[in-house]
Design a protein around this motif. Structure first.
Motif, PDB file in Angstrom:
ATOM      1  N   THR A   1      54.507  27.989  94.035  1.00 63.08           N
ATOM      2  CA  THR A   1      53.522  27.349  94.913  1.00 63.08           C
ATOM      3  C   THR A   1      54.036  26.030  95.497  1.00 63.08           C
ATOM      4  OG1 THR A   1      52.500  26.189  93.043  1.00 63.08           O
ATOM      5  CG2 THR A   1      51.632  28.373  93.582  1.00 63.08           C
ATOM      6  N   ALA A   2      55.339  25.846  95.515  1.00 60.90           N
ATOM      7  CA  ALA A   2      55.907  24.588  96.016  1.00 60.90           C
ATOM      8  C   ALA A   2      55.724  24.476  97.519  1.00 60.90           C
ATOM      9  CB  ALA A   2      57.385  24.511  95.666  1.00 60.90           C
ATOM     10  N   VAL A   3      55.419  23.272  97.947  1.00 56.01           N
ATOM     11  CA  VAL A   3      55.316  22.946  99.369  1.00 56.01           C
ATOM     12  C   VAL A   3      56.058  21.630  99.592  1.00 56.01           C
ATOM     13  CG1 VAL A   3      53.130  24.147  99.740  1.00 56.01           C
ATOM     14  CG2 VAL A   3      53.111  21.765  98.987  1.00 56.01           C
ATOM     15  N   PRO A   4      56.620  21.423 100.769  1.00 57.20           N
ATOM     16  CA  PRO A   4      57.308  20.151 101.041  1.00 57.20           C
ATOM     17  C   PRO A   4      56.346  18.976 100.899  1.00 57.20           C
ATOM     18  CG  PRO A   4      57.845  21.800 102.705  1.00 57.20           C
ATOM     19  CD  PRO A   4      56.720  22.368 101.898  1.00 57.20           C
ATOM     20  N   GLY A   5      56.871  17.900 100.375  1.00 59.22           N
ATOM     21  CA  GLY A   5      56.053  16.710 100.193  1.00 59.22           C
ATOM     22  C   GLY A   5      56.662  15.785  99.165  1.00 59.22           C
ATOM     23  N   THR A   6      55.843  14.946  98.556  1.00 56.15           N
ATOM     24  CA  THR A   6      56.288  13.953  97.587  1.00 56.15           C
ATOM     25  C   THR A   6      55.857  14.366  96.193  1.00 56.15           C
ATOM     26  OG1 THR A   6      56.129  12.186  99.236  1.00 56.15           O
ATOM     27  CG2 THR A   6      56.220  11.519  96.932  1.00 56.15           C
ATOM     28  N   VAL A   7      56.794  14.337  95.261  1.00 53.89           N
ATOM     29  CA  VAL A   7      56.518  14.625  93.859  1.00 53.89           C
ATOM     30  C   VAL A   7      56.631  13.314  93.088  1.00 53.89           C
ATOM     31  CG1 VAL A   7      57.243  15.897  91.807  1.00 53.89           C
ATOM     32  CG2 VAL A   7      57.350  16.984  94.044  1.00 53.89           C
ATOM     33  N   THR A   8      55.623  12.994  92.300  1.00 53.41           N
ATOM     34  CA  THR A   8      55.614  11.768  91.507  1.00 53.41           C
ATOM     35  C   THR A   8      55.948  12.101  90.064  1.00 53.41           C
ATOM     36  OG1 THR A   8      53.930  10.792  92.945  1.00 53.41           O
ATOM     37  CG2 THR A   8      54.254   9.779  90.794  1.00 53.41           C
ATOM     38  N   LEU A   9      56.996  11.477  89.546  1.00 52.40           N
ATOM     39  CA  LEU A   9      57.460  11.721  88.187  1.00 52.40           C
ATOM     40  C   LEU A   9      57.156  10.507  87.314  1.00 52.40           C
ATOM     41  CD1 LEU A   9      60.992  13.235  88.977  1.00 52.40           C
ATOM     42  CD2 LEU A   9      58.822  14.456  88.670  1.00 52.40           C
ATOM     43  N   PRO A  10      56.336  10.664  86.262  1.00 51.90           N
ATOM     44  CA  PRO A  10      56.080   9.542  85.348  1.00 51.90           C
ATOM     45  C   PRO A  10      57.206   9.428  84.314  1.00 51.90           C
ATOM     46  CG  PRO A  10      54.757  11.430  84.706  1.00 51.90           C
ATOM     47  CD  PRO A  10      55.534  11.859  85.917  1.00 51.90           C
ATOM     48  N   ILE A  11      58.031   8.402  84.433  1.00 54.21           N
ATOM     49  CA  ILE A  11      59.192   8.229  83.560  1.00 54.21           C
ATOM     50  C   ILE A  11      59.044   6.916  82.793  1.00 54.21           C
ATOM     51  CG2 ILE A  11      61.708   8.024  83.445  1.00 54.21           C
ATOM     52  CD1 ILE A  11      61.863   9.593  86.036  1.00 54.21           C
ATOM     53  N   ARG A  12      59.154   7.005  81.476  1.00 48.87           N
ATOM     54  CA  ARG A  12      59.069   5.808  80.641  1.00 48.87           C
ATOM     55  C   ARG A  12      60.446   5.414  80.127  1.00 48.87           C
ATOM     56  NH1 ARG A  12      55.247   3.092  77.550  1.00 48.87           N
ATOM     57  NH2 ARG A  12      53.643   4.683  77.874  1.00 48.87           N
TER      58      ARG A  12
ATOM     59  N   VAL B   1      58.096  -2.820  69.438  1.00 48.52           N
ATOM     60  CA  VAL B   1      58.445  -2.471  70.815  1.00 48.52           C
ATOM     61  C   VAL B   1      58.940  -3.728  71.529  1.00 48.52           C
ATOM     62  CG1 VAL B   1      57.617  -1.534  72.998  1.00 48.52           C
ATOM     63  CG2 VAL B   1      56.743  -0.615  70.842  1.00 48.52           C
ATOM     64  N   LEU B   2      60.195  -3.710  71.942  1.00 50.21           N
ATOM     65  CA  LEU B   2      60.784  -4.849  72.633  1.00 50.21           C
ATOM     66  C   LEU B   2      60.600  -4.757  74.141  1.00 50.21           C
ATOM     67  CD1 LEU B   2      64.140  -4.963  70.632  1.00 50.21           C
ATOM     68  CD2 LEU B   2      62.090  -6.336  70.220  1.00 50.21           C
ATOM     69  N   TYR B   3      60.574  -3.526  74.660  1.00 53.99           N
ATOM     70  CA  TYR B   3      60.433  -3.319  76.106  1.00 53.99           C
ATOM     71  C   TYR B   3      59.865  -1.922  76.322  1.00 53.99           C
ATOM     72  CZ  TYR B   3      61.640  -2.603  81.024  1.00 53.99           C
ATOM     73  OH  TYR B   3      61.593  -2.336  82.375  1.00 53.99           O
ATOM     74  N   SER B   4      58.901  -1.795  77.236  1.00 51.92           N
ATOM     75  CA  SER B   4      58.335  -0.495  77.567  1.00 51.92           C
ATOM     76  C   SER B   4      57.760  -0.550  78.972  1.00 51.92           C
ATOM     77  CB  SER B   4      57.250  -0.097  76.564  1.00 51.92           C
ATOM     78  OG  SER B   4      56.707   1.179  76.877  1.00 51.92           O
ATOM     79  N   GLN B   5      58.141   0.422  79.789  1.00 50.60           N
ATOM     80  CA  GLN B   5      57.688   0.450  81.175  1.00 50.60           C
ATOM     81  C   GLN B   5      57.603   1.895  81.647  1.00 50.60           C
ATOM     82  OE1 GLN B   5      56.751  -2.217  83.155  1.00 50.60           O
ATOM     83  NE2 GLN B   5      56.085  -0.662  84.598  1.00 50.60           N
ATOM     84  N   ILE B   6      56.476   2.262  82.282  1.00 48.99           N
ATOM     85  CA  ILE B   6      56.311   3.580  82.895  1.00 48.99           C
ATOM     86  C   ILE B   6      56.459   3.424  84.403  1.00 48.99           C
ATOM     87  CG2 ILE B   6      54.744   5.498  83.343  1.00 48.99           C
ATOM     88  CD1 ILE B   6      53.568   5.197  80.648  1.00 48.99           C
ATOM     89  N   TYR B   7      57.351   4.203  84.983  1.00 43.65           N
ATOM     90  CA  TYR B   7      57.578   4.195  86.420  1.00 43.65           C
ATOM     91  C   TYR B   7      56.997   5.458  87.037  1.00 43.65           C
ATOM     92  CZ  TYR B   7      60.886   0.364  85.698  1.00 43.65           C
ATOM     93  OH  TYR B   7      61.449  -0.833  85.354  1.00 43.65           O
TER      94      TYR B   7
ATOM     95  N   ALA C   1      64.210   7.170  76.785  1.00 42.17           N
ATOM     96  CA  ALA C   1      63.801   7.476  78.151  1.00 42.17           C
ATOM     97  C   ALA C   1      63.253   8.894  78.174  1.00 42.17           C
ATOM     98  CB  ALA C   1      64.970   7.335  79.123  1.00 42.17           C
ATOM     99  N   GLY C   2      62.319   9.148  79.095  1.00 42.05           N
ATOM    100  CA  GLY C   2      61.754  10.488  79.198  1.00 42.05           C
ATOM    101  C   GLY C   2      60.474  10.482  80.005  1.00 42.05           C
ATOM    102  N   PHE C   3      59.966  11.679  80.276  1.00 39.79           N
ATOM    103  CA  PHE C   3      58.706  11.809  81.002  1.00 39.79           C
ATOM    104  C   PHE C   3      57.548  11.441  80.076  1.00 39.79           C
ATOM    105  CE2 PHE C   3      61.381  15.016  83.237  1.00 39.79           C
ATOM    106  CZ  PHE C   3      61.413  14.393  84.473  1.00 39.79           C
ATOM    107  N   ASP C   4      56.602  10.690  80.607  1.00 44.83           N
ATOM    108  CA  ASP C   4      55.458  10.244  79.807  1.00 44.83           C
ATOM    109  C   ASP C   4      54.288  10.013  80.756  1.00 44.83           C
ATOM    110  OD1 ASP C   4      53.637   9.173  78.073  1.00 44.83           O
ATOM    111  OD2 ASP C   4      54.973   7.676  77.226  1.00 44.83           O
ATOM    112  N   GLU C   5      53.221  10.795  80.578  1.00 42.63           N
ATOM    113  CA  GLU C   5      52.040  10.646  81.422  1.00 42.63           C
ATOM    114  C   GLU C   5      51.108   9.551  80.936  1.00 42.63           C
ATOM    115  OE1 GLU C   5      50.378  14.504  82.992  1.00 42.63           O
ATOM    116  OE2 GLU C   5      51.584  15.293  81.324  1.00 42.63           O
ATOM    117  N   GLY C   6      51.459   8.922  79.814  1.00 38.88           N
ATOM    118  CA  GLY C   6      50.596   7.894  79.278  1.00 38.88           C
ATOM    119  C   GLY C   6      49.498   8.498  78.439  1.00 38.88           C
TER     120      GLY C   6
END
Length: 260
Positions: free
Chosen positions: A144-155, A164-170, A206-211
């Motif tokens: 079902t893929a269509v052209p567009g923007t895919v948002t990847l949650p990466i921590r 925890v010294l540092y943690s950021q989700i992009y 590092a890895g995918f993380d939806e929170g």
């Protein structure tokens, strides 16, 4: 003849003394004696040895750069189409337990992103350890893929034990223009600045993380809204109208008085 014999004895004496010195040097060259080396040359005390060891450890620590690890279950991230919305749970079932049919149907898969490599780089400045972590992977289109923007949650995170010294989700956005082939992506995090460790105790992840997932509250948990009925205001009392004057006697007309 006398001169020659004395000369021979002198040479023999020097040879004998040299042999004794060589033997003494060999006996003390193993460092176990207190004299150190041959004739004291190469002597090294314990303080100097400890200083060299300390320098070696400090050099190893300066070269220390925490390794980046992918935790289990964080290397793959799937996105699905809008079809197959999550069904509503029955009244007697917890909504959090309702299954999402779209998440289990590969025919509705839009994209599957996977992390293939992680790298890092370290430098030190004023007692701080500065890290750069790069996360690389690819996005494979689904049915079902269509052209567009895919948002990847990466921590990206750095920890020391439970601290925890540092943690950021992009929310890393990747533009997809061709749905017939895979698309590469790279995330660079160069904002990591943490105290320089005194030992090799840091870990980077590092890895995918939806929170944290939002759990929908059941009907029992929802607050019950109650309506407060306010009493209606009482109507103002109506003043009694003055009674109509009674007709005078003799002037009252009756049905029998009307001419026919």
């Amino acid at each position: 003849m006398v001169f020659r014999s004395s000369n021979n004895r002198l040479v023999a004496g020097f040879m004998s003394m040299g042999f004794m010195l060589i033997v003494a040097g060999c006996q003390s060259s193993d460092g176990s004696g207190s004299g150190g080396g041959f004739l004291g040359v190469g002597k090294k005390d314990d303080a100097a040895i400890n200083a060299d060891v300390a320098k070696a450890k400090a050099s190893d620590l300066r070269a220390y750069c925490p390794k980046v690890t992918l935790r289990e279950g964080t290397a793959v991230y799937n996105t699905y189409g809008k079809a197959g919305a999550k069904p509503k749970a029955p009244k007697d079932q917890d909504p959090a337990l309702a299954t999402d049919t779209a998440q289990d149907d590969s025919a509705r898969l839009s994209y599957q992103a996977s992390i293939g490599d992680v790298t890092r780089d370290c430098n030190r400045d004023n007692g701080m350890l500065n890290m750069k972590i790069a996360v690389a992977g690819r996005i494979v289109p689904g049915p079902t893929a269509v052209p567009g923007t895919v948002t990847l949650p990466i921590r990206v995170a750095v920890v020391e034990g439970d601290k925890v010294l540092y943690s950021q989700i992009y929310q890393h956005k990747v533009q997809i223009s061709d749905t017939s082939t895979a698309t590469q992506f790279v995330l660079n995090d160069s904002n990591i600045s943490i105290p320089q460790p005194s030992a090799a105790t840091y870990q980077a992840f590092a890895g995918f993380d939806e929170g944290p997932k939002k759990v929908q509250k059941s009907d029992e948990d929802q607050p019950v809204k109650r309506r407060v009925r306010r009493p209606k205001p009482k109507a103002a009392p109506v003043a009694n109208a003055p009674a109509a004057p009674a007709p005078a006697k003799g002037s009252q007309t009756t049905i029998s008085d009307i001419p026919r």
